[in-house]
Write a protein that holds these residues in place. Structure first.
Motif, PDB file in Angstrom:
ATOM      1  N   LEU A 148      -4.627   3.360  14.459  1.00 25.34           N
ATOM      2  CA  LEU A 148      -4.116   4.337  15.419  1.00 25.34           C
ATOM      3  C   LEU A 148      -4.034   5.724  14.787  1.00 25.34           C
ATOM      4  N   TYR A 149      -3.526   5.783  13.558  1.00 20.29           N
ATOM      5  CA  TYR A 149      -3.488   7.062  12.835  1.00 20.29           C
ATOM      6  C   TYR A 149      -4.893   7.653  12.711  1.00 20.29           C
ATOM      7  N   GLY A 150      -5.848   6.808  12.357  1.00 20.94           N
ATOM      8  CA  GLY A 150      -7.219   7.271  12.175  1.00 20.94           C
ATOM      9  C   GLY A 150      -7.839   7.785  13.460  1.00 20.94           C
ATOM     10  N   PHE A 151      -7.568   7.091  14.572  1.00 17.10           N
ATOM     11  CA  PHE A 151      -8.123   7.509  15.865  1.00 17.10           C
ATOM     12  C   PHE A 151      -7.522   8.847  16.309  1.00 17.10           C
TER      13      PHE A 151
ATOM     14  N   ILE B  81     -10.544  12.240  10.067  1.00 21.36           N
ATOM     15  CA  ILE B  81     -10.950  13.619  10.337  1.00 21.36           C
ATOM     16  C   ILE B  81     -12.359  13.886   9.828  1.00 21.36           C
ATOM     17  N   VAL B  82     -12.633  13.415   8.625  1.00 21.05           N
ATOM     18  CA  VAL B  82     -13.913  13.728   7.983  1.00 21.05           C
ATOM     19  C   VAL B  82     -15.059  12.878   8.520  1.00 21.05           C
TER      20      VAL B  82
ATOM     21  N   ILE C 268     -11.418   2.960  10.571  1.00 21.89           N
ATOM     22  CA  ILE C 268     -11.186   1.509  10.653  1.00 21.89           C
ATOM     23  C   ILE C 268     -11.437   0.871   9.292  1.00 21.89           C
ATOM     24  N   TYR C 269     -12.502   1.300   8.622  1.00 22.00           N
ATOM     25  CA  TYR C 269     -12.784   0.771   7.284  1.00 22.00           C
ATOM     26  C   TYR C 269     -11.704   1.187   6.286  1.00 22.00           C
ATOM     27  N   ALA C 270     -11.192   2.409   6.431  1.00 22.76           N
ATOM     28  CA  ALA C 270     -10.094   2.856   5.567  1.00 22.76           C
ATOM     29  C   ALA C 270      -8.850   2.006   5.812  1.00 22.76           C
TER      30      ALA C 270
ATOM     31  N   PRO D 174       4.622   7.949   6.670  1.00 21.73           N
ATOM     32  CA  PRO D 174       3.398   8.402   5.995  1.00 21.73           C
ATOM     33  C   PRO D 174       3.466   8.196   4.479  1.00 21.73           C
ATOM     34  N   GLY D 175       2.443   7.595   3.944  1.00 22.81           N
ATOM     35  CA  GLY D 175       2.333   7.384   2.500  1.00 22.81           C
ATOM     36  C   GLY D 175       0.886   7.574   2.092  1.00 22.81           C
ATOM     37  N   THR D 176       0.549   7.049   0.933  1.00 15.12           N
ATOM     38  CA  THR D 176      -0.810   7.211   0.413  1.00 15.12           C
ATOM     39  C   THR D 176      -1.859   6.680   1.375  1.00 15.12           C
ATOM     40  N   GLY D 177      -1.637   5.460   1.881  1.00 15.04           N
ATOM     41  CA  GLY D 177      -2.611   4.850   2.778  1.00 15.04           C
ATOM     42  C   GLY D 177      -2.788   5.620   4.068  1.00 15.04           C
ATOM     43  N   VAL D 178      -1.684   6.080   4.633  1.00 17.84           N
ATOM     44  CA  VAL D 178      -1.744   6.853   5.878  1.00 17.84           C
ATOM     45  C   VAL D 178      -2.504   8.152   5.666  1.00 17.84           C
ATOM     46  N   ILE D 179      -2.182   8.849   4.594  1.00 11.94           N
ATOM     47  CA  ILE D 179      -2.843  10.130   4.317  1.00 11.94           C
ATOM     48  C   ILE D 179      -4.346   9.929   4.131  1.00 11.94           C
TER      49      ILE D 179
END
Length: 204
Positions: free
Chosen positions: A162-165, A29-30, A37-39, A17-22
């Motif tokens: 995957l993190y985002g989903f 979530i938001v 996906i865009y992030a 986990p780093g800046t991009g993951v967070i």
């Protein structure tokens, strides 16, 4: 070149986990799956300049130039603190009542892009990481670097999505509580501020 050792090492690096993951997790979530996906796309695009700098040898210049490194570093620090402040200030961001206005797709991509491009340590990392997997005496080392970079970007995008989903699933099942929403806002604010402080204190 592309072997099991490279893929395993790459997966470990991307999963940390780093800046991009967070940012991708908070966006998932938001705003939901599509926004994450865009992030992910923006975060992946944000590493392109660092990869290009490595391939073109500019990373070596940054590594030896204290001024270039410091300028980019503190620009990144300022942006991370700005993101932390914006997250803390927006009390409706984690609302699930549907009243919050969805973020513009382009703004999500740009924000994610800036988070990664303003981190000078990525360039130094790629300078140290990628050349290790170029075959000694390769007739086309540039082509190998480009191939390794493409694999890195593809895996970064896949893992971040995957993190985002997963984050979106978390939102649907857990973020029905206003107290959870509040603590998520505090948590992401602290995470971005902490990353900014870490970057500010970092050396080459």
């Amino acid at each position: 070149m592309i072997n099991l050792e490279f893929l395993i090492t790459l997966l470990i690096v991307v999963l940390i986990p780093g800046t991009g993951v967070i940012y991708t997790v908070s966006t998932g979530i938001v705003q939901g799956r599509a926004a994450s996906i865009y992030a992910s796309l923006g975060c992946t695009a944000g590493i392109v300049p660092h990869l290009a700098a490595t391939i073109l040898g500019l990373a070596a210049v940054m590594h030896t130039s204290a001024l270039a490194f410091q300028v980019l570093k503190y620009a990144g620090v300022a942006y991370l603190f700005y993101v932390a402040y914006a997250t803390w200030r927006d009390k409706s961001a984690f609302s699930v009542d549907g009243t919050a206005k969805p973020a513009d797709k382009s703004s999500i991509v740009i924000k994610a892009f800036l988070l990664n491009i303003l981190n000078p340590k990525l360039t130094i990392f790629f300078l140290a990481f990628l050349p290790q997997f170029v075959e000694p005496g390769a007739s086309q080392p540039l082509l190998q670097l480009l191939t390794l970079s493409a694999v890195f970007m593809a895996m970064t995008f896949a893992v971040f999505v995957l993190y985002g989903f997963v984050a979106h699933a978390f939102r649907r099942h857990v973020v029905e509580s206003s107290s959870v929403q509040r603590w998520l806002r505090y948590g992401f604010t602290a995470a971005f501020a902490g990353l900014g402080a870490k970057l500010a204190a970092s050396e080459k």
